[in-house]
Structure formats: C-alpha cells, structure tokens
Design a protein around this motif. Structure first.
Motif: not given
Length: 150
Positions: A33-34, A37-39, A41-43, A59, A87
């Motif tokens: 479990e990462s 945050p999802e947003p 991950r694409g940095c 958060e 997790e």
C-alpha cells in the motif's frame, strides 16, 4: 502471520516468512500500500514532488493519527491462500502490535492451535549484530546445502 516493523523492509520480511512457510512468492507478488498520494506519483521531478507535497499535509496527518491510535503498517503472510501483502492495518490499543516501540519486530502466528489468541514473538529487529547473525546463519545453511562438512 502478521509482522510489524519499519515499512522499508516489510516486503522483504514478508517474502522471507512466506518462503520459510513453503510458499513460492516473489517481491512482485507482494502488493504494498503506497503512502504516496496518487496525484504525486506522476511528478516529473523531486522539486515538483516537494512543491506539491504540502497540499496533502492534512491527509497525512489524519493517516498518522489513525495509525498511531489504531494500528500499524504491517506485512501479512496468508499461508492458506498463498499470498502476502504490506498494508496499513488498524488494531485496538491493547493489541501487541500497538505496543511496539523502537527497532523491535513482532510476529503474530494465527494457526489452528492459536486461533483465538495468536502466538506472539517479539524481539529485536534491526542493528548490526542482529543482521550479521542472521546473514552468518544463512551462509552456514548455504554451505551445508552445498556440501561443506558439518
């Protein structure tokens, strides 16, 4: 089996416990479990990541409070279903996993015999002496396997 330790090595510890239990798992079989945050991950760069990170402070604070109050980041080996996972799990404050401090490891074995009250093994986890002892034991076991005289 459940194990609680530092997140950075839980996937490796899950693999070790799974293999010692006879399972043929690889690291790629262990979902983790990462905490990112999802947003984020694409940095494209570390600078962009660090610039965007404060947007998730609230958060992260909530996750940290939940983890401190109710549970820990754990690795789980499910021998029956032949799988492992790392997790965030929540436990009651009186659960042994919620009592862990420092660099200690703790493992809970839930078996037919220890179903209502899991068998708990708690002791030192990290450190040069503990790690060296484990590696030395592995080297001796490998040497015997390869035919060295005992």
């Amino acid at each position: 089996m459940e194990i609680q330790h530092h997140e950075a090595v839980l996937d490796l510890q899950v693999i070790i416990l799974a293999r010692e239990s006879g399972l043929k798992l690889e690291l790629s079989n262990i979902p983790v479990e990462s905490l990112v945050p999802e947003p984020l991950r694409g940095c494209a760069s570390a600078q962009e990541f660090m610039q965007e990170l404060p947007k998730f402070d609230q958060e992260f604070t909530k996750k940290q409070e939940d983890a401190e109050m109710l549970g820990k980041y754990v690795g789980v080996v499910d021998v029956t279903n032949k799988k492992g996972v790392v997790e965030l799990r929540r436990y009651k404050k009186d659960h042994p996993f919620a009592q862990l401090f420092g660099l200690d490891n703790i493992i809970a074995f839930t078996t037919r015999r220890y179903q209502d009250q899991p068998l708990i093994v708690h002791g030192p986890g990290d450190g040069a002496q503990v790690t060296a002892g484990g590696i030395f034991c592995d080297i001796l076991r490998l040497a015997l396997y390869l035919g060295a005289p005992s």
